[in-house]
Design a protein around this motif. Structure first.
Motif, short mmCIF file in Angstrom:
data_model
loop_
_atom_site.label_atom_id
_atom_site.label_comp_id
_atom_site.label_asym_id
_atom_site.label_seq_id
_atom_site.Cartn_x
_atom_site.Cartn_y
_atom_site.Cartn_z
N GLU A 159 0.95 -0.92 0.11
CA GLU A 159 0.09 0.02 -0.11
C GLU A 159 0.97 1.19 -0.05
OE1 GLU A 159 -0.20 -2.65 2.12
OE2 GLU A 159 -0.39 -1.85 4.32
N ASN A 160 2.25 1.08 0.11
CA ASN A 160 3.09 2.25 0.31
C ASN A 160 3.55 2.53 -1.53
OD1 ASN A 160 4.62 0.93 3.14
ND2 ASN A 160 3.05 2.73 3.03
N THR A 161 2.94 1.65 -2.11
CA THR A 161 3.47 2.00 -3.65
C THR A 161 2.81 3.14 -4.15
OG1 THR A 161 3.64 -0.37 -4.20
CG2 THR A 161 3.06 1.17 -5.97
N ALA A 162 3.39 4.11 -4.85
CA ALA A 162 3.00 5.47 -5.20
C ALA A 162 4.03 6.24 -5.95
CB ALA A 162 2.68 6.27 -4.08
N VAL A 163 3.61 7.24 -6.62
CA VAL A 163 4.54 8.11 -7.09
C VAL A 163 5.02 9.21 -5.71
CG1 VAL A 163 5.28 10.00 -8.62
CG2 VAL A 163 3.81 8.01 -9.38
N TYR A 164 6.30 9.32 -5.54
CA TYR A 164 6.88 10.24 -4.39
C TYR A 164 7.22 11.43 -5.09
CZ TYR A 164 5.87 6.51 -0.94
OH TYR A 164 5.18 5.45 -0.11
N TYR A 165 6.75 12.66 -4.53
CA TYR A 165 7.17 13.91 -4.86
C TYR A 165 7.70 14.67 -3.67
CZ TYR A 165 3.79 13.14 -8.93
OH TYR A 165 3.27 12.75 -9.92
N CYS A 166 8.67 15.33 -4.21
CA CYS A 166 9.50 16.55 -3.20
C CYS A 166 8.84 17.86 -3.42
CB CYS A 166 10.91 16.49 -3.63
SG CYS A 166 11.73 17.72 -2.79
N LYS A 167 8.68 18.46 -2.35
CA LYS A 167 8.27 19.76 -2.45
C LYS A 167 8.79 20.69 -1.49
CE LYS A 167 3.65 22.35 -0.96
NZ LYS A 167 2.81 22.29 -0.41
N ALA A 168 9.23 21.92 -2.08
CA ALA A 168 9.96 22.97 -1.21
C ALA A 168 9.38 24.13 -1.27
CB ALA A 168 11.39 23.14 -1.80
N ALA A 169 9.32 24.81 -0.40
CA ALA A 169 8.96 26.36 -0.05
C ALA A 169 10.22 27.11 0.21
CB ALA A 169 8.10 26.26 1.21
N THR A 170 9.94 28.28 -0.95
CA THR A 170 11.25 29.22 -1.03
C THR A 170 10.59 30.61 -0.87
OG1 THR A 170 10.70 29.54 -3.21
CG2 THR A 170 12.30 27.57 -2.72
N ILE A 171 11.69 31.50 -0.62
CA ILE A 171 11.62 32.64 -0.26
C ILE A 171 12.70 33.41 -1.37
CG2 ILE A 171 11.92 34.93 1.06
CD1 ILE A 171 9.51 33.45 1.80
N SER A 172 12.31 34.17 -2.28
CA SER A 172 13.19 34.75 -3.32
C SER A 172 14.01 35.81 -2.75
CB SER A 172 12.50 35.28 -4.72
OG SER A 172 11.70 36.41 -4.04
N SER A 173 14.87 36.47 -3.32
CA SER A 173 15.62 37.47 -2.85
C SER A 173 14.84 38.87 -2.94
CB SER A 173 16.96 37.83 -3.86
OG SER A 173 16.40 37.87 -5.21
N SER A 174 13.74 38.74 -3.51
CA SER A 174 12.91 40.07 -3.46
C SER A 174 11.43 39.67 -2.77
CB SER A 174 12.19 40.25 -4.93
OG SER A 174 11.72 39.06 -5.59
#
Length: 120
Positions: free
Chosen positions: A88-103
Motif C-alpha cells: 500500500e506504500n506503492t505510489a509516486v513520491y514527490y518532493c516539495k519545497a517552499a522558498t523565499i526569493s531575494s525579493s
C-alpha cells in the motif's frame, strides 16, 4: 528558477527499505520547509513527511514510526528513509519545497516524482 531532483526510488519487496533523496537548487532562493508527498492513480497527493529548516519534522499518520525524514541544509537536500514497506506504500513520491526569493516572494515548487513500487 528552482530545480528539485529526486532519486532513490524503485522496486522493493514487502518488508524492505528504500531511501529517497531530493536535491534543491536555485540561485537567489532560500529554501524553507521541504517535504515528501505521494500520489496513487486517481487520488490526491498526500503528505508523507515534512521538515523545516530548523529540523522540525511532521509525518502522515500511516508512516509514523516507519519513515524518517532528514535534511542537509548545506546541500539543500532532504532524505526519506522508508522502512517496513508494504504494497500500500506503492505510489509516486514527490518532493516539495517552499522558498523565499531575494525579493521576498514566497513560492512552492514540486519535483518530477519518483515511482516506488512495493511488490513480491
Amino acid at each position: 528558477q528552482v530545480q528539485l531532483v529526486e532519486s532513490g526510488g524503485g522496486l522493493v519487496q514487502p518488508g524492505g527499505s528504500l531511501t529517497l533523496s531530493c536535491g534543491a537548487s536555485g540561485s537567489g532562493f532560500t529554501f524553507n520547509a521541504m517535504g515528501w508527498y505521494r500520489q496513487t492513480s486517481g487520488d490526491q497527493r498526500e503528505l508523507v513527511a515534512s521538515i523545516t529548516k530548523g529540523a522540525t519534522t511532521g509525518y502522515g499518520d500511516s508512516v509514523k514510526g516507519r519513515f524518517t525524514i532528514s535534511r542537509d541544509n548545506a546541500r539543500n537536500t532532504i532524505y526519506l528513509q522508508m522502512n517496513s514497506l508494504q504494497p500500500e506504500n506503492t505510489a509516486v513520491y514527490y518532493c516539495k519545497a517552499a522558498t523565499i526569493s531575494s525579493s521576498l516572494v514566497g513560492e512552492e515548487w514540486w519535483g518530477q516524482g519518483t515511482q516506488d513500487t512495493v511488490s513480491s
